[in-house]
Write a protein that holds these residues in place. Sequence first.
Motif, PDB file in Angstrom:
ATOM      1  N   ASP A  35       0.830  -1.212   0.000  1.00  0.00           N
ATOM      2  CA  ASP A  35       0.000   0.000   0.000  1.00  0.00           C
ATOM      3  C   ASP A  35       0.860   1.256   0.000  1.00  0.00           C
ATOM      4  OD1 ASP A  35      -2.326  -1.506  -0.020  1.00  0.00           O
ATOM      5  OD2 ASP A  35      -2.683  -1.298   2.135  1.00  0.00           O
ATOM      6  N   MET A  36       1.910   1.251   0.800  1.00  0.00           N
ATOM      7  CA  MET A  36       2.818   2.408   0.866  1.00  0.00           C
ATOM      8  C   MET A  36       3.513   2.610  -0.484  1.00  0.00           C
ATOM      9  SD  MET A  36       4.324   1.696   4.679  1.00  0.00           S
ATOM     10  CE  MET A  36       5.252   3.199   4.927  1.00  0.00           C
ATOM     11  N   LEU A  37       3.927   1.509  -1.087  1.00  0.00           N
ATOM     12  CA  LEU A  37       4.589   1.594  -2.388  1.00  0.00           C
ATOM     13  C   LEU A  37       3.619   2.038  -3.484  1.00  0.00           C
ATOM     14  CD1 LEU A  37       6.855  -1.586  -2.184  1.00  0.00           C
ATOM     15  CD2 LEU A  37       7.577   0.808  -1.974  1.00  0.00           C
ATOM     16  N   ALA A  38       2.345   1.701  -3.338  1.00  0.00           N
ATOM     17  CA  ALA A  38       1.341   2.134  -4.317  1.00  0.00           C
ATOM     18  C   ALA A  38       1.200   3.657  -4.285  1.00  0.00           C
ATOM     19  CB  ALA A  38       0.002   1.461  -4.036  1.00  0.00           C
ATOM     20  N   VAL A 100      17.267   0.522  -6.776  1.00  0.00           N
ATOM     21  CA  VAL A 100      17.038  -0.669  -5.956  1.00  0.00           C
ATOM     22  C   VAL A 100      17.005  -0.245  -4.501  1.00  0.00           C
ATOM     23  CG1 VAL A 100      17.920  -2.917  -5.256  1.00  0.00           C
ATOM     24  CG2 VAL A 100      18.150  -2.172  -7.635  1.00  0.00           C
ATOM     25  N   ALA A 101      15.898  -0.575  -3.844  1.00  0.00           N
ATOM     26  CA  ALA A 101      15.746  -0.260  -2.427  1.00  0.00           C
ATOM     27  C   ALA A 101      16.146  -1.472  -1.611  1.00  0.00           C
ATOM     28  CB  ALA A 101      14.307   0.137  -2.127  1.00  0.00           C
ATOM     29  N   THR A 102      17.298  -1.351  -0.970  1.00  0.00           N
ATOM     30  CA  THR A 102      17.811  -2.408  -0.101  1.00  0.00           C
ATOM     31  C   THR A 102      18.839  -1.800   0.842  1.00  0.00           C
ATOM     32  OG1 THR A 102      18.872  -4.586   0.017  1.00  0.00           O
ATOM     33  CG2 THR A 102      19.649  -3.116  -1.710  1.00  0.00           C
ATOM     34  N   SER A 103      18.954  -2.386   2.011  1.00  0.00           N
ATOM     35  CA  SER A 103      20.017  -1.987   2.933  1.00  0.00           C
ATOM     36  C   SER A 103      21.044  -3.095   3.084  1.00  0.00           C
ATOM     37  CB  SER A 103      19.420  -1.609   4.296  1.00  0.00           C
ATOM     38  OG  SER A 103      18.717  -0.385   4.175  1.00  0.00           O
ATOM     39  N   ASP A 104      20.940  -4.102   2.244  1.00  0.00           N
ATOM     40  CA  ASP A 104      21.887  -5.213   2.223  1.00  0.00           C
ATOM     41  C   ASP A 104      23.170  -4.729   1.541  1.00  0.00           C
ATOM     42  OD1 ASP A 104      23.368  -7.465   1.159  1.00  0.00           O
ATOM     43  OD2 ASP A 104      21.615  -8.710   1.591  1.00  0.00           O
ATOM     44  N   TYR A 105      24.248  -4.641   2.291  1.00  0.00           N
ATOM     45  CA  TYR A 105      25.493  -4.062   1.802  1.00  0.00           C
ATOM     46  C   TYR A 105      26.052  -4.814   0.590  1.00  0.00           C
ATOM     47  CZ  TYR A 105      30.073  -1.848   1.905  1.00  0.00           C
ATOM     48  OH  TYR A 105      31.198  -1.144   1.562  1.00  0.00           O
ATOM     49  N   ALA A 106      26.044  -6.131   0.645  1.00  0.00           N
ATOM     50  CA  ALA A 106      26.569  -6.926  -0.476  1.00  0.00           C
ATOM     51  C   ALA A 106      25.728  -6.703  -1.728  1.00  0.00           C
ATOM     52  CB  ALA A 106      26.589  -8.411  -0.110  1.00  0.00           C
ATOM     53  N   GLU A 107      24.416  -6.608  -1.535  1.00  0.00           N
ATOM     54  CA  GLU A 107      23.514  -6.377  -2.667  1.00  0.00           C
ATOM     55  C   GLU A 107      23.765  -4.999  -3.283  1.00  0.00           C
ATOM     56  OE1 GLU A 107      20.417  -7.019  -5.439  1.00  0.00           O
ATOM     57  OE2 GLU A 107      21.798  -8.292  -4.350  1.00  0.00           O
ATOM     58  N   LEU A 117      21.022   2.254  -9.388  1.00  0.00           N
ATOM     59  CA  LEU A 117      21.261   3.143  -8.251  1.00  0.00           C
ATOM     60  C   LEU A 117      20.576   2.553  -7.037  1.00  0.00           C
ATOM     61  CD1 LEU A 117      20.390   6.380 -10.204  1.00  0.00           C
ATOM     62  CD2 LEU A 117      22.690   5.566  -9.652  1.00  0.00           C
ATOM     63  N   ARG A 118      21.143   2.773  -5.885  1.00  0.00           N
ATOM     64  CA  ARG A 118      20.532   2.175  -4.708  1.00  0.00           C
ATOM     65  C   ARG A 118      19.890   3.235  -3.833  1.00  0.00           C
ATOM     66  NH1 ARG A 118      21.813   3.004   0.562  1.00  0.00           N
ATOM     67  NH2 ARG A 118      23.743   4.116   0.752  1.00  0.00           N
ATOM     68  N   ILE A 119      18.876   2.807  -3.131  1.00  0.00           N
ATOM     69  CA  ILE A 119      18.216   3.621  -2.118  1.00  0.00           C
ATOM     70  C   ILE A 119      18.164   2.743  -0.873  1.00  0.00           C
ATOM     71  CG2 ILE A 119      16.077   4.783  -1.455  1.00  0.00           C
ATOM     72  CD1 ILE A 119      15.385   5.000  -4.405  1.00  0.00           C
ATOM     73  N   SER A 120      18.649   3.256   0.231  1.00  0.00           N
ATOM     74  CA  SER A 120      18.589   2.457   1.459  1.00  0.00           C
ATOM     75  C   SER A 120      17.148   2.406   1.959  1.00  0.00           C
ATOM     76  CB  SER A 120      19.497   3.060   2.538  1.00  0.00           C
ATOM     77  OG  SER A 120      18.932   4.259   3.045  1.00  0.00           O
ATOM     78  N   ALA A 121      16.878   1.470   2.836  1.00  0.00           N
ATOM     79  CA  ALA A 121      15.536   1.340   3.414  1.00  0.00           C
ATOM     80  C   ALA A 121      15.149   2.645   4.110  1.00  0.00           C
ATOM     81  CB  ALA A 121      15.500   0.170   4.395  1.00  0.00           C
ATOM     82  N   ARG A 122      16.070   3.233   4.828  1.00  0.00           N
ATOM     83  CA  ARG A 122      15.797   4.483   5.544  1.00  0.00           C
ATOM     84  C   ARG A 122      15.481   5.619   4.569  1.00  0.00           C
ATOM     85  NH1 ARG A 122      20.621   5.877   8.520  1.00  0.00           N
ATOM     86  NH2 ARG A 122      20.108   4.037   9.715  1.00  0.00           N
ATOM     87  N   GLU A 123      16.238   5.706   3.465  1.00  0.00           N
ATOM     88  CA  GLU A 123      15.989   6.763   2.471  1.00  0.00           C
ATOM     89  C   GLU A 123      14.618   6.601   1.816  1.00  0.00           C
ATOM     90  OE1 GLU A 123      20.438   7.780   0.762  1.00  0.00           O
ATOM     91  OE2 GLU A 123      19.494   5.886   0.186  1.00  0.00           O
ATOM     92  N   LEU A 124      14.247   5.379   1.482  1.00  0.00           N
ATOM     93  CA  LEU A 124      12.943   5.151   0.856  1.00  0.00           C
ATOM     94  C   LEU A 124      11.827   5.492   1.837  1.00  0.00           C
ATOM     95  CD1 LEU A 124      11.267   4.294  -1.570  1.00  0.00           C
ATOM     96  CD2 LEU A 124      11.471   1.926  -0.769  1.00  0.00           C
ATOM     97  N   ARG A 126      11.944   7.674   4.247  1.00  0.00           N
ATOM     98  CA  ARG A 126      11.872   9.146   4.314  1.00  0.00           C
ATOM     99  C   ARG A 126      11.139   9.723   3.102  1.00  0.00           C
ATOM    100  NH1 ARG A 126      17.727  10.220   5.318  1.00  0.00           N
ATOM    101  NH2 ARG A 126      17.994   9.211   7.303  1.00  0.00           N
ATOM    102  N   GLU A 127      11.442   9.196   1.917  1.00  0.00           N
ATOM    103  CA  GLU A 127      10.767   9.664   0.697  1.00  0.00           C
ATOM    104  C   GLU A 127       9.260   9.426   0.792  1.00  0.00           C
ATOM    105  OE1 GLU A 127      12.035   8.903  -3.366  1.00  0.00           O
ATOM    106  OE2 GLU A 127      14.036   8.438  -2.603  1.00  0.00           O
ATOM    107  N   ILE A 128       8.869   8.251   1.246  1.00  0.00           N
ATOM    108  CA  ILE A 128       7.448   7.916   1.362  1.00  0.00           C
ATOM    109  C   ILE A 128       6.773   8.815   2.389  1.00  0.00           C
ATOM    110  CG2 ILE A 128       5.867   6.115   2.200  1.00  0.00           C
ATOM    111  CD1 ILE A 128       7.626   4.087   0.663  1.00  0.00           C
ATOM    112  N   GLN A 129       7.436   9.069   3.501  1.00  0.00           N
ATOM    113  CA  GLN A 129       6.867   9.955   4.519  1.00  0.00           C
ATOM    114  C   GLN A 129       6.721  11.384   3.987  1.00  0.00           C
ATOM    115  OE1 GLN A 129       9.728   9.127   7.626  1.00  0.00           O
ATOM    116  NE2 GLN A 129       8.376   7.634   8.604  1.00  0.00           N
ATOM    117  N   GLU A 130       7.686  11.835   3.211  1.00  0.00           N
ATOM    118  CA  GLU A 130       7.620  13.168   2.613  1.00  0.00           C
ATOM    119  C   GLU A 130       6.469  13.243   1.607  1.00  0.00           C
ATOM    120  OE1 GLU A 130       8.434  17.112   1.971  1.00  0.00           O
ATOM    121  OE2 GLU A 130       9.301  15.820   3.522  1.00  0.00           O
ATOM    122  N   ILE A 131       6.296  12.198   0.836  1.00  0.00           N
ATOM    123  CA  ILE A 131       5.186  12.142  -0.122  1.00  0.00           C
ATOM    124  C   ILE A 131       3.859  12.204   0.625  1.00  0.00           C
ATOM    125  CG2 ILE A 131       3.973  10.571  -1.700  1.00  0.00           C
ATOM    126  CD1 ILE A 131       6.815   9.771  -2.735  1.00  0.00           C
TER     127      ILE A 131
END
Length: 169
Positions: A35-38, A100-107, A117-124, A126-131
């Motif tokens: 739902d959040m991603l939608a 790619v939204a992941t906080s897995d360092y190897a990934e 390009l990567r987006i950490s879980a925390r960054e995504l 924050r973006e969703i909360q701002e939206i």
Amino acid sequence: MDVLLVDGYNMIGAWPDLQRIKEKDYEAARHRLIDMLAEYKAYTGYRVIVIFDAYLQRGLEKKHHQAGIEVIFTKEKETADERIEKLAIALKNVKTRIFVATSDYAEQWSIFGQGALRISARELLREIQEIERNINQSVKKDHQKKLSNRLTLSEDVAQIFEKWRRKDH
């Protein structure tokens, strides 16, 4: 076109609200994430694909759409990371930016190698909360604008209109 690939269980494990939900019900946490991603998709226009590990599950890959989001459960013995890497390669072209939204360092390092390009879980998050804040402010402004567009009538004029209204019925 911009594409966002999301490691679903990585987000659920990293976002406090989803962590609380998953303690009681994993499926509810998945639905809340979707739902959040939608909302994110509707606001940004990105194509959003969320991938959930089915590494320990038996069977074939499962795909479906939910709330406009492409949902993939990986096949048996395939991790979400492996599927994300394959998708990043398959979707890569001149006209497409892949995030790619992941906080897995190897990934993250593997994704950089695919040109994504990567987006950490925390960054995504924050973006969703701002939206969500932007949407709420927009709704509030629209509501206030509608209220301010109404004509204010004196009590005498309002009574006259009310009499006319009742006469016609």
